[in-house]
Design an enzyme around this catalytic site. Structure first.
Site, PDB file in Angstrom:
ATOM      1  N   GLU A 122     -41.360 -24.677  20.562  1.00  0.00           N
ATOM      2  CA  GLU A 122     -41.137 -23.562  19.606  1.00  0.00           C
ATOM      3  C   GLU A 122     -41.557 -25.043  17.635  1.00  0.00           C
ATOM      4  O   GLU A 122     -40.880 -25.052  17.242  1.00  0.00           O
ATOM      5  CB  GLU A 122     -39.610 -23.840  19.089  1.00  0.00           C
TER       6      GLU A 122
ATOM      7  N   ASP B 198     -34.879 -16.903  27.979  1.00  0.00           N
ATOM      8  CA  ASP B 198     -33.669 -17.338  27.217  1.00  0.00           C
ATOM      9  C   ASP B 198     -32.482 -16.935  26.803  1.00  0.00           C
ATOM     10  O   ASP B 198     -32.610 -16.349  25.721  1.00  0.00           O
ATOM     11  CB  ASP B 198     -34.700 -17.305  25.390  1.00  0.00           C
TER      12      ASP B 198
ATOM     13  N   GLU C   1     -25.823 -15.101  20.429  1.00  0.00           N
ATOM     14  CA  GLU C   1     -27.623 -14.803  19.917  1.00  0.00           C
ATOM     15  C   GLU C   1     -28.257 -13.625  20.368  1.00  0.00           C
ATOM     16  O   GLU C   1     -29.213 -12.758  19.913  1.00  0.00           O
ATOM     17  CB  GLU C   1     -28.311 -15.912  20.309  1.00  0.00           C
TER      18      GLU C   1
HETATM   19  O1  GCW Z   1     -33.104 -19.273  21.213  1.00  0.00           O
HETATM   20  C1  GCW Z   1     -33.809 -19.771  20.962  1.00  0.00           C
HETATM   21  C2  GCW Z   1     -33.463 -19.734  20.069  1.00  0.00           C
HETATM   22  C3  GCW Z   1     -33.151 -21.126  18.705  1.00  0.00           C
HETATM   23  C4  GCW Z   1     -32.991 -22.592  19.254  1.00  0.00           C
HETATM   24  C5  GCW Z   1     -33.996 -22.285  20.840  1.00  0.00           C
HETATM   25  C6  GCW Z   1     -33.490 -23.218  21.316  1.00  0.00           C
HETATM   26  C7  GCW Z   1     -32.309 -24.378  18.248  1.00  0.00           C
HETATM   27  O2  GCW Z   1     -34.302 -18.422  19.541  1.00  0.00           O
HETATM   28  O3  GCW Z   1     -33.212 -20.144  17.474  1.00  0.00           O
HETATM   29  O4  GCW Z   1     -33.512 -23.537  18.431  1.00  0.00           O
HETATM   30  O5  GCW Z   1     -33.260 -20.995  21.542  1.00  0.00           O
HETATM   31  O6  GCW Z   1     -33.023 -23.230  22.644  1.00  0.00           O
HETATM   32  O7  GCW Z   1     -33.942 -24.430  21.595  1.00  0.00           O
END
Ligand code: GCW
Length: 713
Positions: free
Chosen positions: A299, A373, A401
């Site tokens: 990311e 995720d 989240e």
């Molecule tokens: O779930 C995703 C999230 C990001 C997060 C990433 C991660 C900290 O949307 O906000 O970043 O995972 O786990 O690195």
């Protein structure tokens, strides 16, 4: 009126979490406790033993209404003897050597025994941390109103690193945080030390959490500068007596950003020297510093790939810098880039599994529970079992989240257990994820479990009055993954709200059903990643455009024929990352568990499910079942009015109302959207959406909590 059999309940704000130490009602139990703990032998000879002493004094005065009665010797029945045999000779008479030899540095023994003709209880351990953990266990027995006449508890943690990961930024925003700003008041540290820091440490110690990563994995290099290290050190000083070690996140490009170098190449001698010097500096501030947690090449974060180096080379750079001080590097396996080949779910495995065996002995890989995720339901991550030469940690998300943010009551222990209890089969039947991560399957001494924190500066810590249950459950499972979700929920309810059995039973059942409810009203049958873009609040199955693996259409693949992601050998073949027999089980449409059907298969709308319904009708059924479950939760809560103080009762009641509205929102938006493909009616037996799809698609939400800060660098 809010009145229980135990008397009126004063309003509470949740600050005390599960450490309320509610008075024991007059009666046989109170008499039993008073008689059993008439005297206490405890030498507060270290800060940790002082903490244990103070906790005991607080708890006994509140629960038994009596000050802690100190004693130096076993003089009478009802003597409680607390400490380490090496420094407290009064423990010798209990002869606990054999049991203590098996509990290591953090375990403990709690035993009721006749000693020198007196009826006594010992809380003993090899270290003062073990004593503190034993003390909290003992207090839990009292808080949950258990009998104490034949206490005989031997307990030691199964996991070495039991950690919270705070995704807290230096500007006090919290990425994916829904309980206010960060607890860490960086601006006022190190001069102002909020009492909350101590209470945070107490709460963690009470459930055995022994590590805290103060900063976001999307890291800011400034945390590694002297200016911030003195602040982190002040927190570490407060946490130390509670056995809680501080870890920090390391931004891979820090040598450039704060070190003035032109590269962060892990093989560059200047970079190696920079990290070595940085480690020395950190340990000068924080002598028991735990180590670094790193998110790299994921990311948009910098990492070793930027220099054509592997993750192992990146991790080893930091591991080597930390090794002289006993620190560890925890390298996250949540790595994927925008060059999505055919399936994002496969990327971490493809990249990291070939590097098994190349990591230093003081490196751990931290793997999310599932391959995408933190979705309401995912299959377990195929990396578990696939890297026998590398200690793998399990990363769980406590902050919600993808599970309703701050307003949905979702008890996550069943989700955690689903992963822990999953059988990878990789070393034969019974190779559970739990055995991979506790090190027992492959003989690792390092082991760990991390929970992405749901804690913020809100008065009740986690926002939703029930969200603290997920913090609690995480700690309990990290200590012993064999515990059950139900038992943990019961303990938490008794300590947080009321030990009344009618209350505990009904509220426990509500908690246990809440996870399946959220799966059903958000992502039933293996659907995943269909939430709104970026802030992730609410449904967004229509999200498309831009980076493919950040859309929803990429994951659900709905079309005129059917819905679901084909991960069989005919599709992305992600199934082949699993060991047999799970691989074959999920690859076959007929044997794949329906709860994961659309995760692994693209299935025709008319496919007949086990219930006899078509897939489309089953989808309608599941979404409605989810809404119905929330309504049932509301009814249960209403029935418990008399058991909970009015403030917390009304708070939960209002949030359940929001949850019911949002469950309908998810159901209606998703069904209307998927209907544009299936072209089938929502069966008349179900509530029909009262708004058109366009209404849901046009909804806009501003300033949803938990969005990333604009970052340094
Ligand atoms: O779930 C995703 C999230 C990001 C997060 C990433 C991660 C900290 O949307 O906000 O970043 O995972 O786990 O690195």
């Amino acid at each position: 009126m809010n009145q229980t059999s135990g008397g009126p309940r004063t309003p509470e704000d949740g600050y005390e979490l599960w450490l309320r130490y509610e008075p024991v009602a007059p009666g046989p139990r109170l008499n039993e406790y008073r008689a059993a703990f008439a005297q206490v032998v405890l030498e507060p000879a270290s800060p940790t033993l002082r903490a244990a002493h103070d906790e005991l004094a607080l708890a006994l005065s509140r629960m038994l209404g009596a000050p802690l009665p100190p004693a130096t010797h076993i003089e009478r029945d009802g003597t409680l003897v607390i400490g380490m045999p090496a420094s407290l000779p009064q423990l010798a008479a209990f002869d606990l050597r054999h049991d203590l030899s098996a509990v290591g540095d953090e375990g403990y023994v709690i035993r009721r025994q006749h000693v020198q003709g007196k009826d006594c209880t010992a809380i003993a351990a090899n270290t003062d941390r073990g004593v503190l953990y034993g003390m909290f266990h003992f207090l839990r027995q009292l808080q949950t109103r258990q009998p104490v006449h034949n206490l005989n508890i031997i307990s030691a943690p199964r996991i070495k690193y039991r950690m919270l990961n705070h995704w807290d930024n230096l500007d006090r925003t919290v990425e994916r945080g829904y309980a206010g700003f960060s607890l860490w008041d960086w601006h006022k540290l190190p001069d102002y030390l909020s009492p909350r820091y101590t209470d945070y440490a107490r709460a963690n110690a009470s459930i055995g959490i022994n590590g805290t990563v103060l900063t976001n994995v999307n890291a800011n290099a400034l945390i590694l500068t002297k200016q911030y290290l003195v602040k982190a050190a002040a927190l570490a000083d407060i946490f130390r007596p509670y056995g809680l070690r501080v870890f920090l996140t390391a931004r891979f490009s820090a040598p450039i950003e704060i070190g003035g170098l032109t590269t962060a190449d892990p093989l560059d001698p200047a970079v190696i020297a920079w990290w070595q010097a940085k480690a020395a500096e950190i340990y000068a501030h924080i002598p028991d510093f735990g180590g670094f947690v790193v998110k790299a090449n994921s990311e948009g974060q910098p990492g070793p790939h930027d220099y054509d180096r592997s993750h192992a080379e990146g991790a080893n750079l930091l591991a080597d810098a930390l090794a002289p001080y006993g620190g560890v590097v925890i390298w996250r396996a949540f790595v994927y880039d925008e060059n999505v080949p055919d399936d994002r779910a496969k990327q971490a495995y493809d990249d990291l599994v070939p590097q098994d065996g190349r990591f230093r002995p003081n490196a751990l890989l931290q793997v999310k529970n599932g391959p995408v995720d933190f979705q309401p339901r995912e299959p377990y991550h195929p990396m578990f079992g696939a890297m026998p030469h590398t200690p793998l940690m399990l990363e769980l998300q406590l902050t919600q989240e993808y599970l309703g943010c701050a307003t949905h009551l979702v008890y996550l222990a069943p989700l955690f257990k689903e992963t822990l209890d999953a059988d990878t089969g990789c070393a034969g039947p019974g190779s559970l994820v739990a055995h991979v991560i506790d090190g027992s399957l492959d003989g690792h001494t390092l082991s760990g479990m991390a929970g992405v924190s749901n804690i913020g500066c809100e008065r009740n810590w986690c926002g939703h009055p029930f969200a603290a249950a997920n913090w609690f459950a995480f700690g309990r499972l990290a200590w012993d993954h064999r515990e059950t979700s139900g038992r943990i929920a019961e303990d938490w309810l008794r300590m947080t709200f009321s030990p009344d059995e009618r209350f505990v039973t009904a509220a426990r059942d509500m908690m246990l059903e809440s996870r399946e409810a959220v799966v059903n009203y958000m992502t039933p049958l293996g659907l995943h990643h269909i939430m709104a873009y970026d802030h992730h609040y609410g449904p967004g199955p229509w999200v498309d455009g831009g980076r493919a693996d950040w859309t929803s259409v990429y994951y659900h693949r709905a079309d005129a024929d059917g819905i679901g992601f084909d991960r069989t050998p005919g599709g992305s073949d992600a199934v082949s990352q699993y060991c047999s027999p799970y691989r074959e089980l999920v690859a076959d449409l007929d044997t794949c568990p329906e709860a994961l059907l659309l995760w692994f298969h693209h299935v025709p709308w008319q496919h007949v499910m086990k219930s006899g319904r078509t897939l489309w009708d089953e989808l309608c059924h599941k979404y409605n079942e989810g809404v119905a479950s929330v309504r049932q939760m509301q009814r249960t809560w209403e029935s418990l009015a008399g058991h909970v103080d009015e403030a917390r009762f009304e708070h939960v009641r209002a949030l359940l109302r929001i949850q019911e509205q949002e469950a309908r929102w998810w159901r209606d938006a998703c069904l209307l959207y998927f209907q544009t493909f299936s072209k089938l009616p929502i069966p008349a037996e179900y509530e029909q959406p009262d708004k058109p799809l366009s209404y849901y698609r046009d909804l806009k939400h501003y300033y949803v909590p938990g969005i990333r800060e604009r970052r340094f660098g």
